[in-house]
Write an enzyme that holds these catalytic residues in place. Sequence first.
Site: not given
Length: 328
Positions: A13, A86
Amino acid sequence: MSTAVTLLSLGGTIFMTEDAAGGARPDDGAGERLLATTGGEVELTALPLANTSSSDVRPHHLRTVLEHARAAVDGGADGVVLTHGTDTLEETAFVLGRYWDREAPLVVTGAMRPASDLGADGPANLRDAVRTAAAPSARELGVLVVFDGHAHLADQVTKASSRSVSAFASTPSGPLAIVEQQDLRLLHRPLPRAALLPGAPPDRFPAVPLLTAGLDEDLSLLDHLPAEELRGLVVAGVGMGHVSPVAMPRLRRVLGAGVPVVVAARTAHGGTSTHHYSYPGSEVDLLAAGAVMSGLLPAPKARLLLQALLADGASADSIRGAFAAFAS
């Protein structure tokens, strides 16, 4: 004398932007913009390795990370930063920590919000990760995860929220340090690192199923997984590492075939026990049958440690000893 840090990237991300429909997509230009946010505090060398979602990171990616990270440190870098999605960041950090054999820190970071978001957390996380990689206090600490102004030990960190920018927490000791401009402010002194494995992960780990115990769960799936085809098994047990008594004959069959079985605690805190309960299916019963308790390691990390040990050809005693380092 200038400080040098090498930045490796597997994507995530932190290198994505949001499109008009609100979906995040990879953005190859985000890397250059992020580099500009580090403020020129150190001499930074960037090396993109891949741009993939963290759900698709494989052991061969981590072999590549270790190869380049070791070469960077051996070539004079004071530390290495790895950017990563993540979702599996804690798992990558844990696996890298099994092999990272340099004094210089290897720091893993990422972002919860795309680079185009008004509240993007990637720039601050990257800046803090670079500061940590250059920090004198970070040396000899192995692999660290830096997120939201804090540094975490790879063996303890876990993703605690699927949405918050403060997504990562550490159990049982909390974050290791607060990241400051010149160094880390240590909040506690870590225990000695667990023994390392030689070399690097294989291209693929041996397949090790992860089964979860719970109400009315008797692990009947094992009836369809012949013991001779299993390399290992991890069970996320209830409480301190318990299973239904009905599951015990199945686990004894697997253990009797020489398959290592590791039992973790399904709960977020506390880990497994070795002596609190002795009823059928308890930790005492499981240990007597030959299972290994994972201690403070949650089930996903226990699975990765068992896979890494099996890939290295570890004996039953070596497997037991490796998990003993995480005893609770």
